[in-house]
Design an enzyme around this catalytic site. Sequence first.
Site, short mmCIF file in Angstrom:
data_model
loop_
_atom_site.label_atom_id
_atom_site.label_comp_id
_atom_site.label_asym_id
_atom_site.label_seq_id
_atom_site.Cartn_x
_atom_site.Cartn_y
_atom_site.Cartn_z
N VAL B 14 0.83 -1.20 0.00
CA VAL B 14 0.00 0.00 0.00
C VAL B 14 0.87 1.26 0.00
O VAL B 14 0.62 2.21 -0.76
CB VAL B 14 -0.97 -0.01 1.21
N GLU B 129 -9.78 6.01 6.01
CA GLU B 129 -10.71 5.41 5.04
C GLU B 129 -10.26 4.03 4.60
O GLU B 129 -11.08 3.12 4.42
CB GLU B 129 -10.83 6.34 3.83
N VAL B 132 -11.23 0.23 6.23
CA VAL B 132 -12.45 -0.56 5.99
C VAL B 132 -12.72 -0.67 4.49
O VAL B 132 -12.83 0.33 3.80
CB VAL B 132 -13.67 0.08 6.68
N GLY B 134 -11.01 -1.44 1.86
CA GLY B 134 -9.97 -1.00 0.91
C GLY B 134 -10.31 0.23 0.09
O GLY B 134 -10.22 1.35 0.57
N GLY B 187 -3.24 -16.11 -3.41
CA GLY B 187 -2.73 -15.09 -2.50
C GLY B 187 -3.83 -14.34 -1.76
O GLY B 187 -3.57 -13.34 -1.09
N GLU B 190 -4.31 -16.60 3.76
CA GLU B 190 -3.03 -16.96 4.35
C GLU B 190 -3.00 -18.45 4.69
O GLU B 190 -4.03 -19.13 4.65
CB GLU B 190 -2.80 -16.12 5.61
N ASP B 201 -11.41 -10.72 10.97
CA ASP B 201 -11.06 -9.55 10.15
C ASP B 201 -12.28 -8.68 9.89
O ASP B 201 -12.24 -7.46 10.02
CB ASP B 201 -10.44 -10.04 8.83
N LYS B 205 -13.49 -4.51 11.09
CA LYS B 205 -14.05 -3.49 10.19
C LYS B 205 -15.46 -3.09 10.65
O LYS B 205 -15.84 -1.92 10.56
CB LYS B 205 -14.07 -4.00 8.75
N GLY B 302 -6.00 -4.56 -2.29
CA GLY B 302 -5.21 -4.32 -3.50
C GLY B 302 -4.36 -3.07 -3.37
O GLY B 302 -4.75 -2.11 -2.71
#
Lengths: 432, 432
Positions: B14, B129, B132, B134, B187, B190, B201, B205, B302
């Site tokens: 990122v 931002e 949550v 992406g 990918g 995990e 996860d 969020k 991403g």
Amino acid sequence: MKNYRIGIFGLGTVATGVAKILKEQSHIYAEKFAVSFEIVQVVVHNLDKKRDPKTSGLTISDDPKTILDNPDIDIVIELVGGKTAAKTIIEKSLKAKKHVITANKDLIASQGRKLSRLASENHVGLFYEAAVAGGIPILRALSTSLASDDIEQINGIINGTSNFILSQMRQKQMSYHDALTLAQEKGFAEADPTNDVDGIDAAYKLQILADFAFGKQINQKDIQMGGIRTITQTDLQDVAELGYEIKLLANATIIANKLALSVEPTLVPKDHPLASVQNENNAVFVTGKYAGGLMFYGPGAGEFPTANSVVADLLSLVNSGDRPAVFNSHPDSEVSLAGPKDRIASRYIVLTVTNRPGAMHKLSAFFLMSNINFRNIRQYDPIGETTRVVIITYPASDAQLNPVKTTIKQARGVKIIHEFKLLIEPKGGQRD
Amino acid sequence: MKNYRIGIFGLGTVATGVAKILKEQSHIYAEKFAVSFEIVQVVVHNLDKKRDPKTSGLTISDDPKTILDNPDIDIVIELVGGKTAAKTIIEKSLKAKKHVITANKDLIASQGRKLSRLASENHVGLFYEAAVAGGIPILRALSTSLASDDIEQINGIINGTSNFILSQMRQKQMSYHDALTLAQEKGFAEADPTNDVDGIDAAYKLQILADFAFGKQINQKDIQMGGIRTITQTDLQDVAELGYEIKLLANATIIANKLALSVEPTLVPKDHPLASVQNENNAVFVTGKYAGGLMFYGPGAGEFPTANSVVADLLSLVNSGDRPAVFNSHPDSEVSLAGPKDRIASRYIVLTVTNRPGAMHKLSAFFLMSNINFRNIRQYDPIGETTRVVIITYPASDAQLNPVKTTIKQARGVKIIHEFKLLIEPKGGQRD
């Protein structure tokens, strides 16, 4: 606590919704932003019209000067619609250093950039989130969260009426005529549905979206237009078998650095998020070079959804600090419009052909002339003397296709019924 | 032109995306907002790690003080993740009057409200931002366009890995195990998929979303949790026949003025927009009293989508004028959490029952005990000595259902395999 004084032009559904929200949510403005709002004056055209009893506490007149000449009014909300009177109201308000919020798509579509400049010169804001897709916060998203992105493409279902008609035809195997009648009964379509079903309403909204995404004031004549009147149950079933849905899409696409604009029936792959947008709902799919494909979905109209967008503008305005708030952050751009050579897409073409030997041979020769390659062909059993042929082509430009269409028009025994584009699916967000 | 000087902690995917966007889009910041950004320092944990060649121009050190003690740095971007080191970085930065942008969901989930107060006390901004969903601008939408609305419900597909697994199972008739393996190969998952497939996860969020929508810092222990490990191909086909899709949803719902929170497999009607969200994509469906049902869809992760959200925060920060920017506009709220009596929903219950006369009679007695009414029952042909029974109930509370579950646990010849809720569909936007 700062108090803002508001004047509203118009007291129809949306204005009534705004008045109700401002009343019901006043504690929120105080708690969140330390502001309060007061509707000091409403101006209507006809004082005698029956009003929602919830608006009974408002001061109403039929004289625009009670707002425009009132120096205590900070913010004008224009909800009368139309082009002429609204333009005068907005111009006079901005020149009087009053902020303006409007839901007027017709006016903003052609005058948005000019009126925004006038606002900026007078150090006030001009906001109009409600003008596009009712309750969906698409303009603010383009202007803030996507401000740094390069937008590559916008595809929107931004006319609820036509989407309702196509959805009902698809879900209930109705004819276009019956679905239109149902839309009229439900109050989604007017007696004369032209603006909705021929794409004119969507084109206004596309003009505004394109200005936010690409920084260009678009003329409606530069938008390729097509409507849904001629779509039949057979068409919907044909494309479903091929894995698509037909949606009336407003499209703004950058192809080879040029901007192609259209409102037209478009084939959307059935697993694309736009394909599942049903009935009167709207959705705008935005593809950015960095953000990738984002979709914003919701009610495209309605008292409270639209009013909520107006109130959100109000909050943006009062929260924008000491500098004049700018709604459309995109500067003037030099992007040029796509020509026939640039408008490249796969096509869905429906023809009728006289049922005799050599018909397909002759038909295929027309397309070979422009070097257009077929991806999919279906010829159905003949009905009477003609047979229905459905073709999906590989990507071809208008420049390639136009002479084929002209030749077919002049030929005997073959006729084009539809020629729709397939949705272009950009790569967005995949860059390195 | 105002120049902002930036320090970045971390140089993973990122951060690299942020550096690339800031470089490629610098003309946009100048044109649109008359600002420029300069990355003056990057701090990494391990200086020897191989880096993307596009980051070669950056000044990199492994000493946090090169950012924290540099008075010229206005804005800190924290992208190291985790809770401990990141917390120190953010606290020190805020106390040094530096604005902070982070994508750290783990930390913000539990400390968001506290850290935002610290930012506010120091007259700087704290934006996140990217923490949550992406690339989806959902937090800014809640904080601006929906600031005046009363949010009634949030339902999100906010874990791309689990949605990918369920989509692949559904599309390709794969087993959970095979779909997980595919996700790991691509990918998306995990080696230890616990955080994704058990909802942890998504819960982080949801904590952040709930804070924006309802003004409450949520503890993860107050979220009802369920994962997708036990979902089989048979389950997906059963619910499809009944007109639903199973999605791992994060849910925050106001029921009778209380807030019910869960991350769990939820049955979504197949014509609901959330049902069509495929693979690694995310979507958040927000229902407001005024705005109605809005959905925000896009890439949940991403390099560029997430980096775009960080850059959008940067622009919000520098455009917020002279007052300290507030990202989460919702004030502290007193809303209390729902208890077992408040958690009312229709249920999808799968059981195995020993195949003998009276089995259904006995089973139905258990539910009658709590006065739970069945809407739909399917008993399938037995496999060996047991038979599969699938029930959809009318709305019932956890308080009603819990004793039934306890009784069944102690009974012979009957076993509950799954108990999932059906999506609650609020009326939003329909008020008068």
